[in-house]
Design a protein around this motif. Structure first.
Motif, PDB file in Angstrom:
ATOM      1  N   MET A   4      20.026  72.233  41.573  1.00  0.00           N
ATOM      2  CA  MET A   4      20.694  72.746  42.769  1.00  0.00           C
ATOM      3  C   MET A   4      20.259  71.926  43.987  1.00  0.00           C
ATOM      4  SD  MET A   4      22.621  75.339  43.841  1.00  0.00           S
ATOM      5  CE  MET A   4      22.410  76.789  42.803  1.00  0.00           C
ATOM      6  N   LYS A   5      21.246  71.517  44.782  1.00  0.00           N
ATOM      7  CA  LYS A   5      20.915  70.756  45.981  1.00  0.00           C
ATOM      8  C   LYS A   5      20.864  71.706  47.184  1.00  0.00           C
ATOM      9  CE  LYS A   5      22.546  66.760  48.624  1.00  0.00           C
ATOM     10  NZ  LYS A   5      23.724  65.906  48.855  1.00  0.00           N
ATOM     11  N   LEU A   6      19.762  71.626  47.929  1.00  0.00           N
ATOM     12  CA  LEU A   6      19.648  72.413  49.150  1.00  0.00           C
ATOM     13  C   LEU A   6      19.673  71.464  50.336  1.00  0.00           C
ATOM     14  CD1 LEU A   6      16.759  74.956  48.317  1.00  0.00           C
ATOM     15  CD2 LEU A   6      19.208  75.227  47.976  1.00  0.00           C
ATOM     16  N   VAL A   7      20.451  71.788  51.347  1.00  0.00           N
ATOM     17  CA  VAL A   7      20.481  70.960  52.560  1.00  0.00           C
ATOM     18  C   VAL A   7      20.160  71.839  53.769  1.00  0.00           C
ATOM     19  CG1 VAL A   7      22.073  69.224  51.651  1.00  0.00           C
ATOM     20  CG2 VAL A   7      23.005  71.218  52.797  1.00  0.00           C
ATOM     21  N   TYR A   8      19.453  71.243  54.720  1.00  0.00           N
ATOM     22  CA  TYR A   8      18.988  71.994  55.889  1.00  0.00           C
ATOM     23  C   TYR A   8      19.432  71.295  57.163  1.00  0.00           C
ATOM     24  CZ  TYR A   8      15.793  73.696  52.254  1.00  0.00           C
ATOM     25  OH  TYR A   8      15.263  74.222  51.104  1.00  0.00           O
ATOM     26  N   PHE A   9      19.682  72.085  58.210  1.00  0.00           N
ATOM     27  CA  PHE A   9      20.148  71.492  59.463  1.00  0.00           C
ATOM     28  C   PHE A   9      19.398  72.029  60.687  1.00  0.00           C
ATOM     29  CE2 PHE A   9      23.634  70.976  56.524  1.00  0.00           C
ATOM     30  CZ  PHE A   9      23.977  69.649  56.730  1.00  0.00           C
ATOM     31  N   SER A  10      19.549  71.248  61.776  1.00  0.00           N
ATOM     32  CA  SER A  10      19.055  71.637  63.089  1.00  0.00           C
ATOM     33  C   SER A  10      17.543  71.929  63.081  1.00  0.00           C
ATOM     34  CB  SER A  10      19.904  72.813  63.585  1.00  0.00           C
ATOM     35  OG  SER A  10      19.545  73.218  64.869  1.00  0.00           O
ATOM     36  N   TRP A  11      17.122  72.965  63.805  1.00  0.00           N
ATOM     37  CA  TRP A  11      15.679  73.200  63.924  1.00  0.00           C
ATOM     38  C   TRP A  11      15.039  73.625  62.608  1.00  0.00           C
ATOM     39  CZ3 TRP A  11      14.560  78.264  62.891  1.00  0.00           C
ATOM     40  CH2 TRP A  11      15.512  79.247  63.228  1.00  0.00           C
ATOM     41  N   ILE A  69      19.715  83.599  59.941  1.00  0.00           N
ATOM     42  CA  ILE A  69      19.925  82.378  59.154  1.00  0.00           C
ATOM     43  C   ILE A  69      21.288  82.414  58.462  1.00  0.00           C
ATOM     44  CG2 ILE A  69      19.022  80.963  57.249  1.00  0.00           C
ATOM     45  CD1 ILE A  69      17.219  81.108  59.810  1.00  0.00           C
ATOM     46  N   ARG A  70      22.014  81.314  58.593  1.00  0.00           N
ATOM     47  CA  ARG A  70      23.334  81.201  57.962  1.00  0.00           C
ATOM     48  C   ARG A  70      23.223  80.383  56.679  1.00  0.00           C
ATOM     49  NH1 ARG A  70      27.193  82.079  62.193  1.00  0.00           N
ATOM     50  NH2 ARG A  70      26.151  83.534  63.595  1.00  0.00           N
ATOM     51  N   VAL A  71      24.073  80.742  55.720  1.00  0.00           N
ATOM     52  CA  VAL A  71      24.070  80.044  54.438  1.00  0.00           C
ATOM     53  C   VAL A  71      25.506  79.669  54.085  1.00  0.00           C
ATOM     54  CG1 VAL A  71      23.556  80.294  51.972  1.00  0.00           C
ATOM     55  CG2 VAL A  71      22.016  81.302  53.660  1.00  0.00           C
ATOM     56  N   ALA A  72      25.690  78.449  53.573  1.00  0.00           N
ATOM     57  CA  ALA A  72      27.009  78.033  53.092  1.00  0.00           C
ATOM     58  C   ALA A  72      26.874  77.597  51.634  1.00  0.00           C
ATOM     59  CB  ALA A  72      27.560  76.889  53.937  1.00  0.00           C
ATOM     60  N   LEU A  73      27.816  78.041  50.818  1.00  0.00           N
ATOM     61  CA  LEU A  73      27.829  77.685  49.402  1.00  0.00           C
ATOM     62  C   LEU A  73      28.966  76.699  49.171  1.00  0.00           C
ATOM     63  CD1 LEU A  73      27.371  81.295  47.919  1.00  0.00           C
ATOM     64  CD2 LEU A  73      25.597  79.629  48.558  1.00  0.00           C
ATOM     65  N   ASP A  74      28.624  75.498  48.732  1.00  0.00           N
ATOM     66  CA  ASP A  74      29.624  74.443  48.531  1.00  0.00           C
ATOM     67  C   ASP A  74      30.569  74.340  49.736  1.00  0.00           C
ATOM     68  OD1 ASP A  74      28.612  73.584  46.122  1.00  0.00           O
ATOM     69  OD2 ASP A  74      29.848  74.955  44.946  1.00  0.00           O
ATOM     70  N   HIS A  75      29.977  74.260  50.906  1.00  0.00           N
ATOM     71  CA  HIS A  75      30.687  74.010  52.172  1.00  0.00           C
ATOM     72  C   HIS A  75      31.536  75.173  52.683  1.00  0.00           C
ATOM     73  CE1 HIS A  75      30.150  69.933  50.303  1.00  0.00           C
ATOM     74  NE2 HIS A  75      29.483  69.806  51.419  1.00  0.00           N
ATOM     75  N   VAL A 133      27.492  77.210  41.849  1.00  0.00           N
ATOM     76  CA  VAL A 133      27.399  76.537  43.145  1.00  0.00           C
ATOM     77  C   VAL A 133      26.560  75.269  42.959  1.00  0.00           C
ATOM     78  CG1 VAL A 133      26.392  76.720  45.458  1.00  0.00           C
ATOM     79  CG2 VAL A 133      27.655  78.651  44.495  1.00  0.00           C
ATOM     80  N   SER A 134      26.965  74.166  43.585  1.00  0.00           N
ATOM     81  CA  SER A 134      26.162  72.952  43.431  1.00  0.00           C
ATOM     82  C   SER A 134      25.421  72.548  44.704  1.00  0.00           C
ATOM     83  CB  SER A 134      27.033  71.797  42.924  1.00  0.00           C
ATOM     84  OG  SER A 134      28.140  71.616  43.752  1.00  0.00           O
ATOM     85  N   GLU A 135      25.900  73.027  45.863  1.00  0.00           N
ATOM     86  CA  GLU A 135      25.190  72.678  47.103  1.00  0.00           C
ATOM     87  C   GLU A 135      25.088  73.893  48.015  1.00  0.00           C
ATOM     88  OE1 GLU A 135      25.942  68.804  48.885  1.00  0.00           O
ATOM     89  OE2 GLU A 135      26.069  69.745  50.862  1.00  0.00           O
TER      90      GLU A 135
END
Lengths: 84, 168
Positions: free
Chosen positions: A1-8, A53-59, A72-74
């Motif tokens: 599973m790929k996790l991506v993080y943004f901003s602060w 905290i917001r979460v998005a699954l595959d965009h 889900v892949s990302e």
């Protein structure tokens, strides 16, 4: 599973993305946030107010904390957006 | 709300480079005789008391485009538009420069005004962009906090988080 993080959040934990193997008991967004909280101080710090905290699954926004992570892949984890 | 003018032309772009509003309006309206109204909105990088040097805008590439596309589709379902343009910049944007452009074109003005307004309201609360302020005094900069009033703005459209669109 790929996790991506943004901003602060990205800055606080010091990584923008990582590949992880989620434990079997992590089935939905709520489980994921609980699991992340146990991964170290930096994670615990940004999850002090998990409700913002917001979460998005595959965009796609996962507005429901019960949203399933199956197939889900990302997964993206970010604070409230401030564009425009 | 009346019949659609024709199949709306939707253009969504996420660019580092600046945009030109007049060029975009010309491209949208050229050779068309069915449009009676064009509304454009430009969001600028505003200084806060002579302290701000620039904004740095981070975005989530694929999702940012998809999300604005979804919002644009919702707008076109709700109002009879002939065309809709949304361009959002990312990267470092000095004070006074453009950040975002929205153009809505329709047969009559109300659809264009409302469509542009709706798109901006949803873009601000749903499109994955984050602003960091860089100050003249230096330092690492500070992330801008989300405003409750931006969330509150959605209530005038019925308060639907999705903007009335189906998920996925």
């Amino acid at each position: 599973m790929k996790l991506v993080y943004f901003s602060w959040i990205r800055e606080q934990i010091g990584i923008s993305e990582e590949n992880v193997s989620l434990p079997d008991h992590v089935n939905n967004v709520s489980d994921l946030l609980d699991w992340l909280r146990g991964r170290g101080e930096e994670f615990e710090a940004f999850l002090q107010q998990p409700e913002i905290i917001r979460v998005a699954l595959d965009h796609v926004h996962a507005d429901d904390r019960n949203a399933s992570l199956r197939n889900v892949s990302e997964i993206a984890i970010f604070p409230p957006v401030t564009g425009g | 709300m009346g019949e659609a003018v024709s199949e709306p032309i939707i253009k969504i772009e996420i660019n580092r480079e600046d945009f030109n509003c007049e060029d975009e309006i010309r491209a949208l309206t050229q050779g068309r005789h069915d449009l009676g109204a064009v509304v454009s909105f430009i969001g600028l990088c505003r200084d806060e008391g002579s302290t701000l040097k620039a904004l740095e805008i981070e975005h989530y590439p694929v999702m940012a485009e998809n999300e604005i596309q979804r919002i644009a589709q919702s707008v076109c379902k709700r109002w009879p538009l002939g065309g809709l343009v949304a361009i959002h910049r990312y990267g470092r944007i000095p004070v006074g420069e453009n950040i975002v452009l929205v153009i809505a074109a329709s047969k009559h003005r109300q659809a264009a005004f409302d469509g542009a307004n709706f798109l901006m309201d949803y873009l601000k609360t749903r499109a994955p962009f984050w602003k960091k302020e860089h100050y003249i005094s230096g330092g690492k900069g500070e992330w801008v906090s989300a405003k409750d009033e931006d969330d509150d703005a959605l209530t005038k459209w019925g308060g639907d988080k999705q903007g009335g669109s189906s998920k996925g």
